[in-house]
Scaffold this motif. Structure first.
Motif, mmCIF file in Angstrom:
data_model
loop_
_atom_site.group_PDB
_atom_site.id
_atom_site.type_symbol
_atom_site.label_atom_id
_atom_site.label_comp_id
_atom_site.label_asym_id
_atom_site.label_seq_id
_atom_site.Cartn_x
_atom_site.Cartn_y
_atom_site.Cartn_z
ATOM 1 N N TYR A 46 0.803 -1.225 0.000
ATOM 2 C CA TYR A 46 0.000 0.000 0.000
ATOM 3 C C TYR A 46 0.838 1.279 0.000
ATOM 4 O O TYR A 46 0.441 2.278 -0.621
ATOM 5 N N LEU A 50 1.430 4.373 -3.274
ATOM 6 C CA LEU A 50 1.470 5.828 -3.170
ATOM 7 C C LEU A 50 2.452 6.449 -4.158
ATOM 8 O O LEU A 50 2.443 7.661 -4.369
ATOM 9 N N LEU A 102 -4.364 6.616 4.363
ATOM 10 C CA LEU A 102 -3.897 6.289 3.015
ATOM 11 C C LEU A 102 -4.582 7.166 1.980
ATOM 12 O O LEU A 102 -3.954 7.629 1.019
ATOM 13 N N SER A 103 -5.890 7.400 2.152
ATOM 14 C CA SER A 103 -6.633 8.246 1.209
ATOM 15 C C SER A 103 -6.095 9.677 1.218
ATOM 16 O O SER A 103 -5.942 10.307 0.164
ATOM 17 N N TRP A 106 -2.825 9.840 -0.394
ATOM 18 C CA TRP A 106 -3.027 9.758 -1.842
ATOM 19 C C TRP A 106 -3.216 11.152 -2.433
ATOM 20 O O TRP A 106 -2.610 11.503 -3.445
#
Length: 423
Positions: A46, A50, A102-103, A106
């Motif tokens: 993950y 990115l 994570l979002s 991003w």
């Protein structure tokens, strides 16, 4: 302030503003998620995803080339990055923090990739060509210093808070809020000190009125040796891409798991002290060497200096020395070699971008570089688990060989990068 004077005032912090977000998103997030209970496999997959905004940034780089000024672009993107890091800090204590952070990372990654496009273009357009080889070492040094500020000082700060609060969640929440505030300060500094007029950019647009979104892409793929160039860019960082993802877990994992058993604060101290000094010296010397004798003479020796220090991590993994000074020695050699060697790679990418549409072409070259970092990085956690740390570092060293071989077949002007007059 004129565009062609006092580059020392704006080049360091402008490149610091490119490297710090990249460090936080790609590298520091690895340590953060490791200490918040995420597995090596999930971290590898993950956090490597990115990289994607840096891979696909050439898709919108012509917009930055054709719309507005580079300065307006990078200032806006730096503001968005600042807000994103603040939001990450406030989100870490919440349920489902992994998905939410994570979002946000991003979004920050897209803004950071755009900031890189605009900053690189600004540098190529505003700074005279004969000064670029000298300042490429300064750019590379401050870019890497910003990454060490993340991997070193930010991690050290987080480790201190972990010990103070006894709560990793609270520690990393406060840490990310502070990073957001630091990025805000840097944005304000760049607003004040970067040159206001992009004279060369205006002249370039006058000279090339025929350019459009499509022709910019096509002209890049018509460059001489383009197939070899892209293959080299893709494989050159094959080993490094995996090393960067698993190095922090290696230092943090217990010796029973094959790691070095350090705590977060110790990792921050190692990279934030001697690592910073070694990298700074290496980057400056690399820029000076190329500016005095050209890229042809120094490319291969610099690449060797960049890759051979991996042997130090192989020795650490096999022998697990009890003294932390062995780790310091390995990191000093690795950081010096990286600062010295990566200067040559970045100078070569400037050569690839030569000609019309330097901003977009440089973005294309670095986009392929990011792809070469993303794909191996996604697999690094699984490879490390399968091989163990000892054999993993051996594999990483072997993975540097294809790039070294391909570099011997690249062609460029013999004196490329050699300055013609005093800076």
């Amino acid at each position: 302030m004129k565009t062609d004077n006092k580059p020392w005032f704006w080049i360091p912090l402008l490149n610091f503003a490119s490297g710090l977000p990249y460090a936080i998103i790609i590298s520091v997030s690895v340590i953060m998620y490791k200490n918040l209970g995420i597995t090596n496999e999930d971290i590898g997959v993950y956090t490597s995803l990115l990289y994607l905004p840096w891979v696909i940034k050439p898709l919108w780089s012509p917009l930055i080339e054709l719309i507005g000024t580079k300065r307006k672009w990078f200032l806006l993107m730096q503001l968005i990055i600042s807000i994103a890091f603040l939001l990450v800090g406030f989100t870490i204590p919440l349920n489902g923090f992994f998905t939410m952070t994570l979002s946000i990372f991003w979004v920050a990654a897209f803004a950071s990739a755009s900031n890189d496009i605009a900053s690189d273009g600004f540098y190529l357009l505003v700074l005279p060509e004969d000064k670029q080889s000298f300042f490429i070492g300064i750019r590379s040094t401050f870019y890497r210093l910003s990454m060490l500020a993340g991997n070193g000082l930010v991690v050290l700060f987080a480790g201190y808070l972990e010990h103070k609060f006894g709560d990793n969640t609270k520690a990393w929440s406060y840490t990310m809020i502070c990073v957001g505030l630091l990025m805000t300060f840097i944005t304000v500094y760049n607003f004040i000190f970067t040159p206001k007029n992009e004279i060369n950019a205006v002249e370039n647009k006058k000279e090339t009125p025929h350019q459009n979104f499509g022709t910019i892409f096509i002209s890049f793929f018509k460059k001489k040796q383009i197939g070899l160039i892209l293959t080299f860019i893709l494989v050159f960082r094959l080993g490094e891409s995996q090393l960067l993802k698993m190095l922090s877990p290696f230092l943090l994992d217990s010796k029973e798991l094959g790691g070095m058993g350090l705590d977060t604060e110790a990792v921050g101290i190692i990279y934030g002290t001697c690592g910073v000094a070694a990298l700074t010296i290496g980057g400056i010397l690399g820029g000076i060497a190329i500016s005095k004798q050209g890229l042809t003479k120094w490319m291969f020796p610099m690449f060797l200096a960049m890759h051979l220090p991996i042997i130090g991590f192989i020795l650490l993994a096999f022998f697990h020395p009890t003294s932390i000074y062995y780790i310091y020695a390995v990191v000093i050699v690795e950081q010096f070699g990286y600062g010295f060697g990566f200067t040559a790679f970045m100078m070569y990418l400037i050569h690839v971008a030569e000609g019309e549409s330097k901003t977009a072409h440089y973005a294309l070259a670095t986009g392929f570089m990011a792809l070469g970092m993303m794909l191996p990085g996604m697999l690094s956690g699984y490879i490390q688990k399968f091989l163990g740390y000892q054999n993993f570092f051996v594999w990483v060293l072997i993975a540097t060989i294809p790039g070294l071989i391909l570099s011997r077949f690249l062609t460029f002007p013999k004196d490329f990068g050699k300055k013609s007059e005093e800076v």
